[in-house]
Design a protein around this motif. Structure first.
Motif: not given
Length: 446
Positions: A206-230
């Motif tokens: 999402a755009a808000e995720t990309r705005a927070l991301l620091d591409d200089r640091i190795p990373h992964t992005v995991d999609k939140l499960s319904g449980m974690r969102k709740t």
């Protein structure tokens, strides 16, 4: 007449869910009680059972689809005398949301985009004894998948003994470990023998995720499960809406530990083992009945008062937290609470809890003592008004009843209270009552 299979409400608060996986395909015959799909709710991934029997005529919502509203037609079941291949989706089914997740297979996407007026011919049902695979997918229960991952078992090499050839727990436990296929290809070697570096995987975010991301640091992005969102939504709501007040007491555990040893010796032949947490659940239940001002729910213009203590117990599960309920904790014996918590905890980790077993409750307890956490504060579990945070019991200097300095096993407990519903003095009375029951445990069996 065709039967519409609709997205079920698997919890009282569920408005939509993710159709995580189909365990049947068009042309399969199902009977009442057969597991048809895995649905991700706001609490957990749960299995959806067939109520009627017949042949799957059409699947109208592909697996991986998110945001499927409760009541949406997700499949159509042909009756006994009907031709499954001639069934078309109803207008209501065609209007169902179709937002397949990024990991959906092209085959599933093509099926979602195909016009309803041109249904695919129904394939013949496969024999039950065959390996449980459907359209390239291995059909296995969530528990079987977890055990297979732990043991290193390749599910594709197993023959399922469950309904419609589904792989179940017993199939995985009987398999030889160490047969899992590699999840990713090994890095390619160059001509001179050097291994080329793997390119980072492109991640949709999402755009808000990309705005927070620091591409200089190795990373992964995991999609939140319904449980974690709740969890995120409800705990944010709790901290924003409920003004928390925290009250802490130190509690001596020596008498309770001695009683526990005697209880477990007496219950050994029955195969029951009472934990310290089981006894603390009982103590909190009794304290809530003694101080009913803390056994309440703030409802805006009303205050709901409960005359029984149903204690929610925080249980950590993969990717989240769930709070199964020990009903009538104040009235149950230690052994009954021990049996209940063992059963609830086991089924919580397997995703087998019924909604009524984790929805509701009048107060909560969260114990991190087994992780050597000395003290912490817990966020109130809405719509409750009270949660008790339990730290580890350890040896500390202590002034004994005769005034002499000695060493005792001391535990720190912190209560979090919704100050809209619970006054500080009432919260203090609850903490005092809880401490009294723990330090004089005979009062819990009198």
């Amino acid at each position: 007449m065709p039967i519409e299979i609709k997205m079920p409400a698997l919890s009282p608060t569920m408005e939509e869910g993710k159709l995580a996986k189909w365990l049947v395909k068009e042309g399969d015959t199902v009977s009442s009680g057969d597991i048809m799909a895995e649905i991700e709710t706001d609490k957990a991934t749960m299995e959806f059972e067939a109520v009627d029997e017949g042949t799957i005529g059409k699947i109208t919502v592909p697996e991986g689809t998110e945001g499927v509203k409760v009541g949406t037609v997700i499949a159509i079941l042909a009756g006994e005398d009907e031709d499954a291949s001639s069934i078309e989706a109803s207008p209501k089914a065609e209007e169902a949301p179709a937002k397949p997740a990024a990991q959906d297979t092209p085959k599933a996407e093509a099926k979602a985009e195909a016009p309803a007026s041109a249904p695919a011919p129904a394939p013949a049902a496969e024999p039950k004894a065959k390996v449980a695979q459907q359209e390239g997918r291995v059909v296995a229960s969530p528990l079987a998948r977890r055990i297979a991952s732990t043991k290193g078992v390749d599910l594709e090499g197993l023959t399922g003994t469950g309904p419609n050839g589904r792989i179940v727990k017993a199939d995985v436990e009987a398999a030889q470990p160490g047969t899992a296929k590699a999840k990713a290809a090994a890095p390619a070697a160059t001509a001179d023998g050097a291994v080329s570096a793997a390119k980072p995987e492109t991640v949709e975010m999402a755009a808000e995720t990309r705005a927070l991301l620091d591409d200089r640091i190795p990373h992964t992005v995991d999609k939140l499960s319904g449980m974690r969102k709740t969890i995120a939504r409800r705990l944010t709501q709790s901290m924003q809406e409920a003004p928390h007040i925290y009250l802490t007491v130190d509690v001596r555990l020596d008498k309770l530990m001695a009683m526990r040893a005697e209880l477990n010796a007496a219950l050994e032949k029955q195969g029951v083992k009472v934990s310290v947490n089981d006894m603390l659940i009982k103590a909190l239940g009794l304290a809530l009945v003694d101080v009913p001002e803390c056994n309440v729910t703030f409802a805006g213009s009303e205050l709901i008062r409960y005359s029984r203590a149903d204690v929610s117990v925080a249980v950590s599960i993969p990717n989240g937290l769930i709070t199964p309920i020990v009903q009538d904790a104040n009235g149950k014996s230690f052994s009954a609470i021990a049996k209940a918590t063992k059963d609830l905890g086991k089924r919580a980790k397997e995703g087998k809890l019924k909604p009524e077993e984790y929805q509701g409750g009048t107060a909560s307890i969260s114990n991190m003592g087994m992780m050597s956490i000395k003290q912490f504060t817990a966020v109130i579990n809405p719509p409750q008004s009270t949660i008790l945070a339990i730290g580890a019991g350890d040896k500390r200097p202590w002034v004994m009843p005769d005034g002499q300095l000695g060493v005792a096993t001391i535990m720190t407990a912190t209560g979090s209270f919704d100050h809209r519903a619970v006054d500080g003095a009432d919260g203090a009375r609850l903490m005092a009552a809880f401490r009294e029951y723990v330090e004089n445990p005979l009062g819990m069996v009198a």
